[in-house]
Design an enzyme around this catalytic site. Structure first.
Site, PDB file in Angstrom:
ATOM      1  N   ILE A  18       0.852  -1.178   0.000  1.00 46.51           N
ATOM      2  CA  ILE A  18       0.000   0.000   0.000  1.00 46.51           C
ATOM      3  C   ILE A  18       0.894   1.235   0.000  1.00 46.51           C
ATOM      4  O   ILE A  18       1.770   1.371   0.862  1.00 46.51           O
ATOM      5  CB  ILE A  18      -0.906   0.058   1.244  1.00 46.51           C
ATOM      6  CG1 ILE A  18      -1.715  -1.245   1.403  1.00 46.51           C
ATOM      7  CG2 ILE A  18      -1.817   1.281   1.193  1.00 46.51           C
ATOM      8  CD1 ILE A  18      -2.822  -1.422   0.402  1.00 46.51           C
ATOM      9  N   PHE A  19       0.686   2.147  -0.959  1.00 41.05           N
ATOM     10  CA  PHE A  19       1.478   3.375  -1.002  1.00 41.05           C
ATOM     11  C   PHE A  19       0.680   4.528  -0.406  1.00 41.05           C
ATOM     12  O   PHE A  19      -0.442   4.813  -0.821  1.00 41.05           O
ATOM     13  CB  PHE A  19       1.873   3.718  -2.439  1.00 41.05           C
ATOM     14  CG  PHE A  19       2.645   5.020  -2.551  1.00 41.05           C
ATOM     15  CD1 PHE A  19       3.939   5.112  -2.054  1.00 41.05           C
ATOM     16  CD2 PHE A  19       2.074   6.145  -3.135  1.00 41.05           C
ATOM     17  CE1 PHE A  19       4.655   6.309  -2.147  1.00 41.05           C
ATOM     18  CE2 PHE A  19       2.778   7.332  -3.233  1.00 41.05           C
ATOM     19  CZ  PHE A  19       4.072   7.422  -2.739  1.00 41.05           C
ATOM     20  N   GLY A  20       1.285   5.197   0.581  1.00 41.17           N
ATOM     21  CA  GLY A  20       0.654   6.351   1.211  1.00 41.17           C
ATOM     22  C   GLY A  20       1.431   7.620   0.925  1.00 41.17           C
ATOM     23  O   GLY A  20       2.668   7.623   0.962  1.00 41.17           O
ATOM     24  N   GLU A  98     -10.636   5.536   3.342  1.00 43.56           N
ATOM     25  CA  GLU A  98     -10.281   6.269   2.135  1.00 43.56           C
ATOM     26  C   GLU A  98     -11.406   6.360   1.108  1.00 43.56           C
ATOM     27  O   GLU A  98     -11.605   7.419   0.499  1.00 43.56           O
ATOM     28  CB  GLU A  98      -9.053   5.618   1.477  1.00 43.56           C
ATOM     29  CG  GLU A  98      -7.859   5.481   2.391  1.00 43.56           C
ATOM     30  CD  GLU A  98      -7.267   6.822   2.800  1.00 43.56           C
ATOM     31  OE1 GLU A  98      -7.444   7.803   2.047  1.00 43.56           O
ATOM     32  OE2 GLU A  98      -6.632   6.900   3.859  1.00 43.56           O
TER      33      GLU A  98
END
Length: 208
Positions: A18-20, A98
């Protein structure tokens, strides 16, 4: 531009990245095996999305970041590796945080770790697009700062969101000059004397 689909990244169920690039860089709130600082290409981070829950409300939506396609840009953040049985729980949590509350959709991107010895890999990212009903769109740093300075939601003040993101960039990516982010920071900080003066005036009025 990477056109990899979300289905591609979900094909391997034993591990998910997961890219934040916003609040996830300091507050993931899900279990993960490891994290890596790095960047994705083809997107720029912008305070163009509205937030009527976490950092604002329906009457006064806050400003939070989303990603806008730009073939010459890159965005720095953190990628988290989630494994095995924790993937489903992680996605359920992020869907509420989100997608349901934030209006974001998912895309698959190629993530490039800061450590050169680590290979790039696919990651899932949440993006709010311009067809979202709470999307606010472009504005000057001064306009965005004025909105951030007065908004608060269930998670906290909009200023905290901005300053935590700035702190992450300066601590973990000190060589990266994020002009958009730092211009909004400067504009927001310039408003602080007026905000503090207003609070003191209101306090004095209330005690009179």
């Amino acid at each position: 531009m990477n056109k990899t689909t979300t289905q591609d990244i979900m094909a391997e169920k034993t591990s998910l990245w997961i890219f934040g690039y916003g609040s996830l860089v300091w507050k993931p709130d899900f279990k993960f095996k490891m994290s890596e600082v790095g960047y994705i290409q083809g997107y720029k981070r912008r305070f163009w999305h509205g937030d009527n829950f976490h950092r604002g409300n329906k009457d006064m939506p806050g400003r939070v970041v989303t990603l806008v396609e730009d073939k010459d840009a890159c965005t720095w953040g953190v990628a988290y590796e989630v494994n095995g049985s924790e993937i489903e729980e992680c996605l359920k949590y992020l869907n509420m945080r989100e997608a349901v509350l934030g209006g974001y959709i998912t895309r698959a991107v190629e993530f490039f770790p800061r450590e050169e010895c680590h290979l790039p890999h696919l990651a899932l990212v949440y993006i709010a697009t311009c067809d979202n009903p709470i999307y606010l769109g472009p504005a000057s740093p001064e306009e965005i700062a004025a909105q951030i300075a007065i908004c608060r939601g269930k998670t906290g003040h909009n200023i905290e969101y901005l300053l935590r993101l700035v702190e992450f960039m300066r601590s973990y990516c000190p060589e990266v000059e994020d002009e958009h982010l730092f211009a909004i920071e400067a504009a927001t900080l310039s408003l602080m004397p007026y905000l503090l003066g207003s609070k003191q005036a209101m306090s004095a009025f209330a005690s009179a």
